[in-house]
Design a protein around this motif. Structure first.
Motif, PDB file in Angstrom:
ATOM      1  N   ALA A  38       0.797  -1.218   0.059  1.00 23.81           N
ATOM      2  CA  ALA A  38       0.170  -0.107   0.083  1.00 23.81           C
ATOM      3  C   ALA A  38       0.693   1.400   0.030  1.00 23.81           C
ATOM      4  O   ALA A  38       0.198   2.235  -0.407  1.00 23.81           O
ATOM      5  CB  ALA A  38      -0.904   0.080   1.391  1.00 23.81           C
ATOM      6  N   ARG A  39       1.666   1.297   0.560  1.00 19.63           N
ATOM      7  CA  ARG A  39       2.906   2.299   0.383  1.00 19.63           C
ATOM      8  C   ARG A  39       3.826   2.333  -0.667  1.00 19.63           C
ATOM      9  O   ARG A  39       4.328   3.478  -1.099  1.00 19.63           O
ATOM     10  CB  ARG A  39       4.101   2.376   1.765  1.00 19.63           C
ATOM     11  CG  ARG A  39       3.319   1.923   3.210  1.00 19.63           C
ATOM     12  CD  ARG A  39       4.442   1.229   3.995  1.00 19.63           C
ATOM     13  NE  ARG A  39       4.693   0.152   3.476  1.00 19.63           N
ATOM     14  CZ  ARG A  39       5.965  -0.619   4.255  1.00 19.63           C
ATOM     15  NH1 ARG A  39       6.465  -0.063   5.152  1.00 19.63           N
ATOM     16  NH2 ARG A  39       6.020  -1.832   3.682  1.00 19.63           N
ATOM     17  N   ASP A  40       3.548   1.597  -1.841  1.00 16.55           N
ATOM     18  CA  ASP A  40       4.067   1.616  -3.025  1.00 16.55           C
ATOM     19  C   ASP A  40       5.418   0.506  -2.519  1.00 16.55           C
ATOM     20  O   ASP A  40       5.590   0.346  -1.550  1.00 16.55           O
ATOM     21  CB  ASP A  40       4.717   2.771  -3.524  1.00 16.55           C
ATOM     22  CG  ASP A  40       4.763   2.693  -5.016  1.00 16.55           C
ATOM     23  OD1 ASP A  40       4.686   1.410  -5.766  1.00 16.55           O
ATOM     24  OD2 ASP A  40       5.133   3.798  -5.722  1.00 16.55           O
ATOM     25  N   ASN A  41       5.939   0.156  -3.419  1.00 17.86           N
ATOM     26  CA  ASN A  41       6.972  -1.194  -3.258  1.00 17.86           C
ATOM     27  C   ASN A  41       8.305  -0.336  -3.238  1.00 17.86           C
ATOM     28  O   ASN A  41       9.432  -1.311  -2.748  1.00 17.86           O
ATOM     29  CB  ASN A  41       6.949  -2.070  -4.570  1.00 17.86           C
ATOM     30  CG  ASN A  41       5.690  -2.877  -4.498  1.00 17.86           C
ATOM     31  OD1 ASN A  41       4.974  -2.992  -3.608  1.00 17.86           O
ATOM     32  ND2 ASN A  41       5.418  -3.411  -5.843  1.00 17.86           N
ATOM     33  N   TYR A  42       8.391   0.944  -3.262  1.00 19.57           N
ATOM     34  CA  TYR A  42       9.734   1.506  -3.156  1.00 19.57           C
ATOM     35  C   TYR A  42       9.759   1.849  -1.742  1.00 19.57           C
ATOM     36  O   TYR A  42       9.527   2.811  -1.162  1.00 19.57           O
ATOM     37  CB  TYR A  42       9.808   2.936  -3.864  1.00 19.57           C
ATOM     38  CG  TYR A  42       9.921   2.850  -5.280  1.00 19.57           C
ATOM     39  CD1 TYR A  42      11.327   2.563  -5.906  1.00 19.57           C
ATOM     40  CD2 TYR A  42       8.986   2.939  -6.308  1.00 19.57           C
ATOM     41  CE1 TYR A  42      11.696   2.256  -7.369  1.00 19.57           C
ATOM     42  CE2 TYR A  42       9.130   2.844  -7.745  1.00 19.57           C
ATOM     43  CZ  TYR A  42      10.381   2.466  -8.189  1.00 19.57           C
ATOM     44  OH  TYR A  42      10.665   2.407  -9.525  1.00 19.57           O
ATOM     45  N   VAL A  43       9.943   0.846  -0.996  1.00 19.07           N
ATOM     46  CA  VAL A  43      10.186   1.138   0.783  1.00 19.07           C
ATOM     47  C   VAL A  43      11.453   0.779   1.256  1.00 19.07           C
ATOM     48  O   VAL A  43      12.137  -0.101   0.857  1.00 19.07           O
ATOM     49  CB  VAL A  43       9.023   0.469   1.253  1.00 19.07           C
ATOM     50  CG1 VAL A  43       7.655   0.908   0.999  1.00 19.07           C
ATOM     51  CG2 VAL A  43       9.336  -1.066   1.035  1.00 19.07           C
ATOM     52  N   ASP A  44      11.953   1.653   2.270  1.00 17.91           N
ATOM     53  CA  ASP A  44      13.196   1.346   2.872  1.00 17.91           C
ATOM     54  C   ASP A  44      12.919   0.391   4.092  1.00 17.91           C
ATOM     55  O   ASP A  44      12.812   1.143   5.272  1.00 17.91           O
ATOM     56  CB  ASP A  44      13.810   2.645   3.329  1.00 17.91           C
ATOM     57  CG  ASP A  44      15.286   2.284   3.898  1.00 17.91           C
ATOM     58  OD1 ASP A  44      15.702   1.195   3.648  1.00 17.91           O
ATOM     59  OD2 ASP A  44      15.943   3.499   4.262  1.00 17.91           O
ATOM     60  N   GLY A  45      12.635  -0.768   3.830  1.00 17.79           N
ATOM     61  CA  GLY A  45      12.254  -1.673   4.723  1.00 17.79           C
ATOM     62  C   GLY A  45      11.504  -2.799   4.344  1.00 17.79           C
ATOM     63  O   GLY A  45      11.746  -3.115   3.177  1.00 17.79           O
ATOM     64  N   TRP A  46      10.785  -3.495   4.831  1.00 21.75           N
ATOM     65  CA  TRP A  46      10.070  -4.901   4.397  1.00 21.75           C
ATOM     66  C   TRP A  46       9.043  -4.522   3.363  1.00 21.75           C
ATOM     67  O   TRP A  46       8.359  -3.365   3.481  1.00 21.75           O
ATOM     68  CB  TRP A  46       9.732  -5.684   5.514  1.00 21.75           C
ATOM     69  CG  TRP A  46      10.461  -5.965   6.503  1.00 21.75           C
ATOM     70  CD1 TRP A  46      11.684  -6.358   6.561  1.00 21.75           C
ATOM     71  CD2 TRP A  46      10.048  -6.977   7.908  1.00 21.75           C
ATOM     72  NE1 TRP A  46      12.353  -7.046   7.584  1.00 21.75           N
ATOM     73  CE2 TRP A  46      11.334  -7.214   8.302  1.00 21.75           C
ATOM     74  CE3 TRP A  46       8.897  -7.309   8.438  1.00 21.75           C
ATOM     75  CZ2 TRP A  46      11.481  -8.037   9.485  1.00 21.75           C
ATOM     76  CZ3 TRP A  46       8.982  -7.967   9.305  1.00 21.75           C
ATOM     77  CH2 TRP A  46      10.301  -8.179  10.255  1.00 21.75           C
ATOM     78  N   VAL A  47       9.110  -5.003   2.309  1.00 24.89           N
ATOM     79  CA  VAL A  47       7.732  -5.004   1.400  1.00 24.89           C
ATOM     80  C   VAL A  47       6.714  -5.880   1.917  1.00 24.89           C
ATOM     81  O   VAL A  47       6.915  -7.060   2.121  1.00 24.89           O
ATOM     82  CB  VAL A  47       8.114  -5.191  -0.081  1.00 24.89           C
ATOM     83  CG1 VAL A  47       8.728  -4.102  -0.643  1.00 24.89           C
ATOM     84  CG2 VAL A  47       8.948  -6.361  -0.356  1.00 24.89           C
ATOM     85  N   ILE A  48       5.518  -5.226   2.027  1.00 22.94           N
ATOM     86  CA  ILE A  48       4.406  -6.138   2.715  1.00 22.94           C
ATOM     87  C   ILE A  48       3.062  -5.683   2.047  1.00 22.94           C
ATOM     88  O   ILE A  48       2.532  -4.730   2.057  1.00 22.94           O
ATOM     89  CB  ILE A  48       4.178  -5.566   4.198  1.00 22.94           C
ATOM     90  CG1 ILE A  48       5.567  -5.682   5.073  1.00 22.94           C
ATOM     91  CG2 ILE A  48       3.057  -6.542   5.018  1.00 22.94           C
ATOM     92  CD1 ILE A  48       5.387  -5.140   6.321  1.00 22.94           C
ATOM     93  N   PRO A  49       2.830  -6.600   0.872  1.00 24.21           N
ATOM     94  CA  PRO A  49       1.553  -6.633   0.024  1.00 24.21           C
ATOM     95  C   PRO A  49       0.340  -6.300   0.608  1.00 24.21           C
ATOM     96  O   PRO A  49       0.329  -6.826   2.016  1.00 24.21           O
ATOM     97  CB  PRO A  49       2.018  -7.605  -0.839  1.00 24.21           C
ATOM     98  CG  PRO A  49       2.802  -8.043  -0.814  1.00 24.21           C
ATOM     99  CD  PRO A  49       3.652  -7.827   0.495  1.00 24.21           C
ATOM    100  N   THR A  50      -0.352  -5.675   0.333  1.00 21.16           N
ATOM    101  CA  THR A  50      -1.688  -5.375   0.845  1.00 21.16           C
ATOM    102  C   THR A  50      -2.277  -6.799   1.377  1.00 21.16           C
ATOM    103  O   THR A  50      -2.383  -7.402   0.619  1.00 21.16           O
ATOM    104  CB  THR A  50      -2.779  -4.796  -0.098  1.00 21.16           C
ATOM    105  OG1 THR A  50      -2.223  -3.300  -0.490  1.00 21.16           O
ATOM    106  CG2 THR A  50      -4.130  -4.672   0.457  1.00 21.16           C
TER     107      THR A  50
END
Length: 322
Positions: A38-50
């Motif tokens: 939900a935050r978009d996949n450009y995250v500095d951390g774990w990617v966590i799909p909706t």
């Protein structure tokens, strides 16, 4: 996806000349969706799909994914899911739990595409060592499964063509046990043109991935959008999967025949799906599920999914050849 950030640069990268249509294509077996954070996949951390949470166990991820994957299959007709990864997710204990999403998809007979998103949003691999460690682990876990595909990097817009080809060549050498036909090489820029990577002899035998969006131009006819997309493909349709393409699905647009020309997004989506069908190219819709995204073609409903736009689903299925 960072749509606004990409728009101007993509416009500058559009080829201004026409190119011939490719020979018969071979990627139409990919009828896919992106399952996104939900935050978009450009995250500095774990990617966590909706639909997933950081506290989920493997069994919890697997159970939640079973409902979502089944929804992608029954509500849309999808047979492929593209999942985001990054070193923060894979080189940590989240990976052992997050794998439940891929394992669920595979157990349902789906193909899985793992794609790397960087965190700095500058178009470069953030940390080469961590990136290699991530891919070593992912390929060790899934390299033996013929339904799993690997995309070394999403939207490598920081690299020149030569630098990007060199990086991909190094990746292919490091992971030479992976058949090239299970590797998706992103087009240059924002994945917006595959003619350069398609022509690179060092990348022979790989699949190619292209992104294409309706906010990249203001055209309102299918013919204009068809020309736009054709120029980005060149003669490489037979190797290309459009692994991001999408349009607003929660705003009431009508994508059905007779309502396509005259609107930017309906004309774009009709042209994209028509060309994919005629050239037998795979399409991985952005996003199949992502909360808060007007492009999301489904939404969560209990443990499963409901669709957001029936005409959009019909047009997507048309593009898939269904």
């Amino acid at each position: 996806m960072a749509r606004l950030r990409r728009c101007l640069l993509v416009l500058l990268l559009v080829p201004l000349f026409a190119v011939p249509e490719s020979a018969a294509a071979a990627t139409s077996s990919f009828r896919g969706v992106n399952w996104a954070d939900a935050r978009d996949n450009y995250v500095d951390g774990w990617v966590i799909p909706t639909g997933l949470t950081a506290g989920d166990s493997y069994d919890s991820v697997r159970g939640k994914a079973d409902g979502i994957i089944t929804g992608f299959q029954t509500k849309l007709g999808a047979n492929t899911v593209r999942l985001p990864i990054n070193p923060q997710s894979v080189n940590s204990d989240w990976w052992g739990r997050y794998k439940g999403a891929a394992d669920s998809a595979l157990s349902h007979g789906m193909k899985v595409i793992f794609g790397y998103w960087e965190a700095n949003k500058d178009g470069f691999v953030d940390d080469g060592g961590a990136w290699n460690t991530m891919w070593d682990k992912v390929t060790a876990d899934y390299g033996g499964n013929g339904n799993v595909y690997f995309e070394p990097m999403n939207e490598p817009f920081g690299y020149s063509l030569n630098a990007w080809v060199s990086l991909c060549s190094t990746w292919l050498s490091r992971h030479s046990a992976i058949p090239r036909g299970r590797v998706l090489i992103s087009g240059t820029g924002y994945n917006d043109n595959v003619t350069g990577v398609g022509a690179a002899s060092a990348l022979t035998g790989t699949l190619l991935s292209l992104h294409f969006y309706g906010f990249w131009a203001s055209d309102t006819t299918r013919s204009a959008w068809t020309a736009n997309l054709s120029n980005r493909l060149g003669s490489y349709s037979s190797r290309t999967i459009i692994d991001e393409a999408g349009a607003p699905m929660t705003t009431g647009l009508d994508y059905s025949a007779g309502h396509q020309d005259g609107n930017n997004f309906t004309a774009y989506f009709a042209a994209t799906t028509d060309l994919a069908r005629s050239r037998q190219m795979g399409v991985v819709y952005w996003p199949g599920l992502r909360s808060g995204d007007t492009y999301s073609i489904t939404r969560q409903s209990g443990s499963g999914l409901e669709t957001n736009n029936a005409t959009g689903v019909t047009q997507l299925r048309w593009g898939w050849g269904l």
